[in-house]
Design a protein around this motif. Structure first.
Motif, PDB file in Angstrom:
ATOM      1  N   ARG A 291       0.772  -1.250   0.000  1.00  0.00           N
ATOM      2  CA  ARG A 291       0.000   0.000   0.000  1.00  0.00           C
ATOM      3  C   ARG A 291       0.798   1.293   0.000  1.00  0.00           C
ATOM      4  O   ARG A 291       0.233   2.361  -0.239  1.00  0.00           O
ATOM      5  CB  ARG A 291      -0.921   0.029   1.242  1.00  0.00           C
ATOM      6  CG  ARG A 291      -1.813  -1.168   1.366  1.00  0.00           C
ATOM      7  CD  ARG A 291      -3.279  -0.969   1.366  1.00  0.00           C
ATOM      8  NE  ARG A 291      -3.870   0.311   1.457  1.00  0.00           N
ATOM      9  CZ  ARG A 291      -4.721   0.675   2.420  1.00  0.00           C
ATOM     10  NH1 ARG A 291      -5.017  -0.143   3.396  1.00  0.00           N
ATOM     11  NH2 ARG A 291      -5.262   1.878   2.393  1.00  0.00           N
ATOM     12  N   CYS A 292       2.085   1.238   0.276  1.00  0.00           N
ATOM     13  CA  CYS A 292       2.819   2.484   0.529  1.00  0.00           C
ATOM     14  C   CYS A 292       3.401   3.171  -0.699  1.00  0.00           C
ATOM     15  O   CYS A 292       3.916   4.274  -0.595  1.00  0.00           O
ATOM     16  CB  CYS A 292       3.918   2.246   1.551  1.00  0.00           C
ATOM     17  SG  CYS A 292       3.247   2.087   3.214  1.00  0.00           S
ATOM     18  N   GLN A 293       3.343   2.549  -1.852  1.00  0.00           N
ATOM     19  CA  GLN A 293       3.809   3.161  -3.099  1.00  0.00           C
ATOM     20  C   GLN A 293       5.315   3.460  -3.090  1.00  0.00           C
ATOM     21  O   GLN A 293       5.762   4.498  -3.589  1.00  0.00           O
ATOM     22  CB  GLN A 293       3.008   4.423  -3.425  1.00  0.00           C
ATOM     23  CG  GLN A 293       1.535   4.166  -3.568  1.00  0.00           C
ATOM     24  CD  GLN A 293       0.727   5.424  -3.820  1.00  0.00           C
ATOM     25  OE1 GLN A 293       1.239   6.536  -3.864  1.00  0.00           O
ATOM     26  NE2 GLN A 293      -0.579   5.242  -3.983  1.00  0.00           N
TER      27      GLN A 293
ATOM     28  N   ASN B 237       2.186   8.506   4.435  1.00  0.00           N
ATOM     29  CA  ASN B 237       1.219   8.888   5.460  1.00  0.00           C
ATOM     30  C   ASN B 237      -0.197   8.624   4.955  1.00  0.00           C
ATOM     31  O   ASN B 237      -0.527   8.979   3.822  1.00  0.00           O
ATOM     32  CB  ASN B 237       1.355  10.366   5.812  1.00  0.00           C
ATOM     33  CG  ASN B 237       2.736  10.709   6.322  1.00  0.00           C
ATOM     34  OD1 ASN B 237       3.421   9.880   6.884  1.00  0.00           O
ATOM     35  ND2 ASN B 237       3.152  11.938   6.110  1.00  0.00           N
ATOM     36  N   PHE B 238      -0.992   8.034   5.825  1.00  0.00           N
ATOM     37  CA  PHE B 238      -2.372   7.678   5.501  1.00  0.00           C
ATOM     38  C   PHE B 238      -3.325   8.344   6.478  1.00  0.00           C
ATOM     39  O   PHE B 238      -2.994   8.520   7.657  1.00  0.00           O
ATOM     40  CB  PHE B 238      -2.590   6.163   5.640  1.00  0.00           C
ATOM     41  CG  PHE B 238      -1.851   5.332   4.646  1.00  0.00           C
ATOM     42  CD1 PHE B 238      -2.478   4.857   3.509  1.00  0.00           C
ATOM     43  CD2 PHE B 238      -0.518   4.992   4.852  1.00  0.00           C
ATOM     44  CE1 PHE B 238      -1.805   4.071   2.593  1.00  0.00           C
ATOM     45  CE2 PHE B 238       0.162   4.200   3.943  1.00  0.00           C
ATOM     46  CZ  PHE B 238      -0.480   3.745   2.811  1.00  0.00           C
TER      47      PHE B 238
ATOM     48  N   LEU C  91      -1.742   7.818  10.067  1.00  0.00           N
ATOM     49  CA  LEU C  91      -0.749   6.760  10.227  1.00  0.00           C
ATOM     50  C   LEU C  91       0.470   7.172   9.423  1.00  0.00           C
ATOM     51  O   LEU C  91       0.344   7.531   8.248  1.00  0.00           O
ATOM     52  CB  LEU C  91      -1.303   5.432   9.686  1.00  0.00           C
ATOM     53  CG  LEU C  91      -0.337   4.255   9.675  1.00  0.00           C
ATOM     54  CD1 LEU C  91      -0.128   3.741  11.094  1.00  0.00           C
ATOM     55  CD2 LEU C  91      -0.877   3.149   8.783  1.00  0.00           C
ATOM     56  N   GLU C  92       1.638   7.166  10.064  1.00  0.00           N
ATOM     57  CA  GLU C  92       2.875   7.531   9.388  1.00  0.00           C
ATOM     58  C   GLU C  92       3.818   6.339   9.386  1.00  0.00           C
ATOM     59  O   GLU C  92       4.046   5.720  10.430  1.00  0.00           O
ATOM     60  CB  GLU C  92       3.566   8.713  10.074  1.00  0.00           C
ATOM     61  CG  GLU C  92       2.735   9.976  10.132  1.00  0.00           C
ATOM     62  CD  GLU C  92       1.820  10.053  11.337  1.00  0.00           C
ATOM     63  OE1 GLU C  92       0.750  10.673  11.219  1.00  0.00           O
ATOM     64  OE2 GLU C  92       2.150   9.482  12.392  1.00  0.00           O
TER      65      GLU C  92
ATOM     66  N   VAL D 240      -7.431   4.681   5.199  1.00  0.00           N
ATOM     67  CA  VAL D 240      -8.397   5.055   4.181  1.00  0.00           C
ATOM     68  C   VAL D 240      -7.675   5.339   2.863  1.00  0.00           C
ATOM     69  O   VAL D 240      -6.844   6.251   2.789  1.00  0.00           O
ATOM     70  CB  VAL D 240      -9.199   6.296   4.619  1.00  0.00           C
ATOM     71  CG1 VAL D 240     -10.175   6.716   3.538  1.00  0.00           C
ATOM     72  CG2 VAL D 240      -9.910   6.030   5.931  1.00  0.00           C
ATOM     73  N   GLY D 241      -7.955   4.549   1.847  1.00  0.00           N
ATOM     74  CA  GLY D 241      -7.453   4.806   0.501  1.00  0.00           C
ATOM     75  C   GLY D 241      -5.940   4.781   0.370  1.00  0.00           C
ATOM     76  O   GLY D 241      -5.243   4.086   1.097  1.00  0.00           O
ATOM     77  N   GLU D 242      -5.484   5.589  -0.557  1.00  0.00           N
ATOM     78  CA  GLU D 242      -4.058   5.701  -0.862  1.00  0.00           C
ATOM     79  C   GLU D 242      -3.399   6.656   0.133  1.00  0.00           C
ATOM     80  O   GLU D 242      -4.084   7.454   0.774  1.00  0.00           O
ATOM     81  CB  GLU D 242      -3.888   6.243  -2.294  1.00  0.00           C
ATOM     82  CG  GLU D 242      -4.530   5.380  -3.360  1.00  0.00           C
ATOM     83  CD  GLU D 242      -3.934   3.987  -3.446  1.00  0.00           C
ATOM     84  OE1 GLU D 242      -2.699   3.863  -3.373  1.00  0.00           O
ATOM     85  OE2 GLU D 242      -4.700   3.027  -3.583  1.00  0.00           O
ATOM     86  N   PRO D 243      -2.068   6.620   0.238  1.00  0.00           N
ATOM     87  CA  PRO D 243      -1.409   7.587   1.117  1.00  0.00           C
ATOM     88  C   PRO D 243      -1.645   9.013   0.622  1.00  0.00           C
ATOM     89  O   PRO D 243      -1.660   9.260  -0.585  1.00  0.00           O
ATOM     90  CB  PRO D 243       0.075   7.220   1.034  1.00  0.00           C
ATOM     91  CG  PRO D 243       0.218   6.229  -0.050  1.00  0.00           C
ATOM     92  CD  PRO D 243      -1.129   5.724  -0.427  1.00  0.00           C
ATOM     93  N   PHE D 244      -1.850   9.939   1.554  1.00  0.00           N
ATOM     94  CA  PHE D 244      -2.021  11.338   1.164  1.00  0.00           C
ATOM     95  C   PHE D 244      -0.675  12.037   1.021  1.00  0.00           C
ATOM     96  O   PHE D 244      -0.587  13.119   0.458  1.00  0.00           O
ATOM     97  CB  PHE D 244      -2.933  12.095   2.138  1.00  0.00           C
ATOM     98  CG  PHE D 244      -2.377  12.299   3.523  1.00  0.00           C
ATOM     99  CD1 PHE D 244      -1.516  13.350   3.799  1.00  0.00           C
ATOM    100  CD2 PHE D 244      -2.730  11.434   4.557  1.00  0.00           C
ATOM    101  CE1 PHE D 244      -1.012  13.540   5.073  1.00  0.00           C
ATOM    102  CE2 PHE D 244      -2.237  11.621   5.831  1.00  0.00           C
ATOM    103  CZ  PHE D 244      -1.368  12.676   6.095  1.00  0.00           C
TER     104      PHE D 244
END
Length: 127
Positions: free
Chosen positions: A17-19, A70-71, A80-81, A113-117
């Motif tokens: 998930r972290c790209q 970060n999410f 979440l970091e 929630v979703g992709e990291p911002f």
């Protein structure tokens, strides 16, 4: 509780998930790595020991953050970091998992929630 099982769950989360710019290279570092020193402060951080015969992921002779994602969490206002550190060897050495900059314990069940911002890759990455 932060332990080896929890660390392996985080490794899977990071890879999925972290790209990370080259997830395959990171996977090579983390798949066979030994994890230890599980912080018990409420974060889910842990030490990573990568085999010496693994190709370096970052420029050698520097220690610091090589990647951050970060999410937003499902719980309003919480984040979440995830920070990945390399050491002087150029290998991944530490993964820090925090909730709101370590102001809150990481929830037992993380609902990102979703992709990291926010995603940031350090300039010392050797990809």
């Amino acid at each position: 509780m932060n332990n080896e099982h929890r660390a392996r769950d985080w490794i899977n989360f990071i890879l999925e998930r972290c790209q990370f710019p080259d997830a395959q290279v990171l996977k090579e570092h983390l798949d066979k790595a030994m994890v230890s020193e599980f912080c018990q402060c409420g974060c889910n951080s842990f030490k990573v020991m990568v085999s010496a015969n693994t190709k370096a992921i970052a420029a050698p002779d520097k220690y610091g953050v090589i990647f951050e994602a970060n999410f937003n969490l499902e719980e309003a206002g919480k984040t979440l970091e995830i920070l990945i550190f390399s050491g002087k060897s150029g290998m991944v050495e530490y993964i820090e998992i925090d909730c709101c900059g370590n102001n809150f314990p990481v929830p037992e069940a993380v609902e990102a929630v979703g992709e990291p911002f926010h995603v940031s890759a350090g300039s010392v990455l050797a990809l």
